[in-house]
Design a protein around this motif. Sequence first.
Motif, PDB file in Angstrom:
ATOM      1  N   VAL A  41     -19.644  39.168  -0.274  1.00 23.52           N
ATOM      2  CA  VAL A  41     -18.908  40.400  -0.538  1.00 23.52           C
ATOM      3  C   VAL A  41     -18.733  41.219   0.750  1.00 23.52           C
ATOM      4  O   VAL A  41     -17.721  41.891   0.932  1.00 23.52           O
ATOM      5  N   GLU A  42     -19.697  41.130   1.646  1.00 26.22           N
ATOM      6  CA  GLU A  42     -19.654  41.907   2.901  1.00 26.22           C
ATOM      7  C   GLU A  42     -18.717  41.305   3.949  1.00 26.22           C
ATOM      8  O   GLU A  42     -18.433  41.965   4.956  1.00 26.22           O
ATOM      9  N   GLN A  43     -18.253  40.101   3.734  1.00 25.78           N
ATOM     10  CA  GLN A  43     -17.398  39.445   4.729  1.00 25.78           C
ATOM     11  C   GLN A  43     -16.046  40.148   4.829  1.00 25.78           C
ATOM     12  O   GLN A  43     -15.542  40.684   3.851  1.00 25.78           O
ATOM     13  N   PRO A  44     -15.457  40.128   6.032  1.00 29.54           N
ATOM     14  CA  PRO A  44     -14.126  40.727   6.175  1.00 29.54           C
ATOM     15  C   PRO A  44     -13.079  39.883   5.452  1.00 29.54           C
ATOM     16  O   PRO A  44     -13.297  38.710   5.176  1.00 29.54           O
ATOM     17  N   GLY A  45     -11.969  40.512   5.162  1.00 37.48           N
ATOM     18  CA  GLY A  45     -10.867  39.795   4.537  1.00 37.48           C
ATOM     19  C   GLY A  45     -10.776  40.066   3.051  1.00 37.48           C
ATOM     20  O   GLY A  45     -11.488  40.904   2.494  1.00 37.48           O
ATOM     21  N   ASP A  46      -9.884  39.326   2.417  1.00 39.24           N
ATOM     22  CA  ASP A  46      -9.683  39.492   0.982  1.00 39.24           C
ATOM     23  C   ASP A  46     -10.651  38.603   0.206  1.00 39.24           C
ATOM     24  O   ASP A  46     -11.462  37.889   0.784  1.00 39.24           O
ATOM     25  N   ARG A  47     -10.554  38.638  -1.108  1.00 39.49           N
ATOM     26  CA  ARG A  47     -11.473  37.863  -1.949  1.00 39.49           C
ATOM     27  C   ARG A  47     -11.389  36.367  -1.677  1.00 39.49           C
ATOM     28  O   ARG A  47     -12.411  35.684  -1.660  1.00 39.49           O
ATOM     29  N   ASP A  48     -10.188  35.863  -1.462  1.00 43.57           N
ATOM     30  CA  ASP A  48     -10.051  34.432  -1.198  1.00 43.57           C
ATOM     31  C   ASP A  48     -10.739  34.055   0.111  1.00 43.57           C
ATOM     32  O   ASP A  48     -11.389  33.015   0.202  1.00 43.57           O
ATOM     33  N   GLU A  49     -10.606  34.908   1.113  1.00 43.31           N
ATOM     34  CA  GLU A  49     -11.275  34.641   2.391  1.00 43.31           C
ATOM     35  C   GLU A  49     -12.792  34.715   2.248  1.00 43.31           C
ATOM     36  O   GLU A  49     -13.520  33.934   2.860  1.00 43.31           O
ATOM     37  N   ARG A  50     -13.263  35.636   1.420  1.00 45.74           N
ATOM     38  CA  ARG A  50     -14.706  35.726   1.169  1.00 45.74           C
ATOM     39  C   ARG A  50     -15.201  34.487   0.429  1.00 45.74           C
ATOM     40  O   ARG A  50     -16.285  33.985   0.711  1.00 45.74           O
ATOM     41  N   GLU A 101     -13.841  31.552   0.656  1.00 39.98           N
ATOM     42  CA  GLU A 101     -13.828  30.475   1.660  1.00 39.98           C
ATOM     43  C   GLU A 101     -15.087  30.532   2.522  1.00 39.98           C
ATOM     44  O   GLU A 101     -15.678  29.496   2.846  1.00 39.98           O
ATOM     45  N   TRP A 102     -15.504  31.742   2.898  1.00 44.68           N
ATOM     46  CA  TRP A 102     -16.740  31.900   3.658  1.00 44.68           C
ATOM     47  C   TRP A 102     -17.916  31.349   2.849  1.00 44.68           C
ATOM     48  O   TRP A 102     -18.757  30.612   3.369  1.00 44.68           O
ATOM     49  N   LEU A 103     -17.952  31.706   1.567  1.00 46.62           N
ATOM     50  CA  LEU A 103     -19.025  31.243   0.698  1.00 46.62           C
ATOM     51  C   LEU A 103     -19.007  29.723   0.578  1.00 46.62           C
ATOM     52  O   LEU A 103     -20.057  29.071   0.645  1.00 46.62           O
ATOM     53  N   THR A 104     -17.836  29.142   0.432  1.00 49.62           N
ATOM     54  CA  THR A 104     -17.712  27.688   0.370  1.00 49.62           C
ATOM     55  C   THR A 104     -18.314  27.065   1.625  1.00 49.62           C
ATOM     56  O   THR A 104     -19.085  26.100   1.546  1.00 49.62           O
ATOM     57  N   GLU A 105     -17.972  27.627   2.769  1.00 46.70           N
ATOM     58  CA  GLU A 105     -18.492  27.118   4.043  1.00 46.70           C
ATOM     59  C   GLU A 105     -20.019  27.212   4.100  1.00 46.70           C
ATOM     60  O   GLU A 105     -20.696  26.277   4.534  1.00 46.70           O
ATOM     61  N   GLU A 106     -20.555  28.334   3.633  1.00 43.16           N
ATOM     62  CA  GLU A 106     -22.019  28.496   3.594  1.00 43.16           C
ATOM     63  C   GLU A 106     -22.653  27.455   2.669  1.00 43.16           C
ATOM     64  O   GLU A 106     -23.697  26.888   2.983  1.00 43.16           O
ATOM     65  N   LEU A 107     -22.032  27.232   1.527  1.00 48.16           N
ATOM     66  CA  LEU A 107     -22.571  26.270   0.569  1.00 48.16           C
ATOM     67  C   LEU A 107     -22.533  24.845   1.113  1.00 48.16           C
ATOM     68  O   LEU A 107     -23.413  24.035   0.791  1.00 48.16           O
ATOM     69  N   GLN A 157      -5.430  43.109  -4.425  1.00 46.41           N
ATOM     70  CA  GLN A 157      -6.841  43.283  -4.101  1.00 46.41           C
ATOM     71  C   GLN A 157      -7.514  44.390  -4.919  1.00 46.41           C
ATOM     72  O   GLN A 157      -8.737  44.486  -4.948  1.00 46.41           O
ATOM     73  N   ASP A 158      -6.718  45.225  -5.582  1.00 45.77           N
ATOM     74  CA  ASP A 158      -7.282  46.285  -6.414  1.00 45.77           C
ATOM     75  C   ASP A 158      -7.798  45.753  -7.753  1.00 45.77           C
ATOM     76  O   ASP A 158      -8.748  46.282  -8.309  1.00 45.77           O
ATOM     77  N   TRP A 159      -7.146  44.721  -8.256  1.00 42.16           N
ATOM     78  CA  TRP A 159      -7.500  44.218  -9.584  1.00 42.16           C
ATOM     79  C   TRP A 159      -8.968  43.814  -9.629  1.00 42.16           C
ATOM     80  O   TRP A 159      -9.460  43.154  -8.712  1.00 42.16           O
ATOM     81  N   PRO A 160      -9.670  44.174 -10.686  1.00 41.26           N
ATOM     82  CA  PRO A 160     -11.078  43.795 -10.819  1.00 41.26           C
ATOM     83  C   PRO A 160     -11.216  42.339 -11.259  1.00 41.26           C
ATOM     84  O   PRO A 160     -11.379  42.031 -12.436  1.00 41.26           O
ATOM     85  N   GLU A 161     -11.095  41.452 -10.293  1.00 44.23           N
ATOM     86  CA  GLU A 161     -11.212  40.019 -10.554  1.00 44.23           C
ATOM     87  C   GLU A 161     -11.642  39.314  -9.271  1.00 44.23           C
ATOM     88  O   GLU A 161     -11.464  39.846  -8.185  1.00 44.23           O
ATOM     89  N   TRP A 162     -12.253  38.148  -9.443  1.00 49.61           N
ATOM     90  CA  TRP A 162     -12.598  37.320  -8.287  1.00 49.61           C
ATOM     91  C   TRP A 162     -12.542  35.858  -8.722  1.00 49.61           C
ATOM     92  O   TRP A 162     -13.535  35.148  -8.773  1.00 49.61           O
ATOM     93  N   GLU A 163     -11.363  35.397  -9.046  1.00 46.63           N
ATOM     94  CA  GLU A 163     -11.154  34.039  -9.551  1.00 46.63           C
ATOM     95  C   GLU A 163     -11.642  32.988  -8.567  1.00 46.63           C
ATOM     96  O   GLU A 163     -12.276  31.997  -8.953  1.00 46.63           O
TER      97      GLU A 163
END
Length: 176
Positions: A14-23, A25-31, A120-126
């Motif tokens: 959640v703290e990563q820069p960028g939009d939800r998709d970029e976050r 992607e960061w999580l995918t990379e960490e995993l 990015q306002d919508w409360p979702e993180w598909e």
Amino acid sequence: MTDEAFWQLIGRAVEQPGDRDERAEWLTEELTRLPRAQVVDFATRLAAVRCRADTPALAAAARLIHAGQCSEDAFRSFQLWLLTLGRDRFDTVVADPDALADLPEVQALAARPVREWSAQDWPEWESLDYAAHEAWAEGGGGEYGLEQELPGGSGTVSAQAPVPVELPRLAALFGG
């Protein structure tokens, strides 16, 4: 993966820069850096935590926030968005969905018409839903292999079914 490690990883994403998709992607990379068993653990915990938010009261809350329209897919993405609130606020909202009315993020949405909300306002993180699956595939587990490693899924509360739920503070915010 412990609950603490799961929530820390979500928090870091959640703290990563960028939009939800970029976050995501960061999580995918960490995993992808974790052993495959921990990727399975992450996916299992994500499903279990999301299922805690799979309640008629939260479906009613999502409908109010989404101006009365909330498909089952949108509700699932809403449940995943709740994780962005952090563990304590997630637990509070699961216990009392009307507590969403106290959150600055939700108050900011209520202050503007839905038609003015950006993507990015919508409360979702598909895209959060796909991070572990993509990490599994990138780690050589195959495109659909992770599903075979996970325990059986559960149904989703219908976000469309009318449920007599009282959410007075949230209804006051969204005019429901």
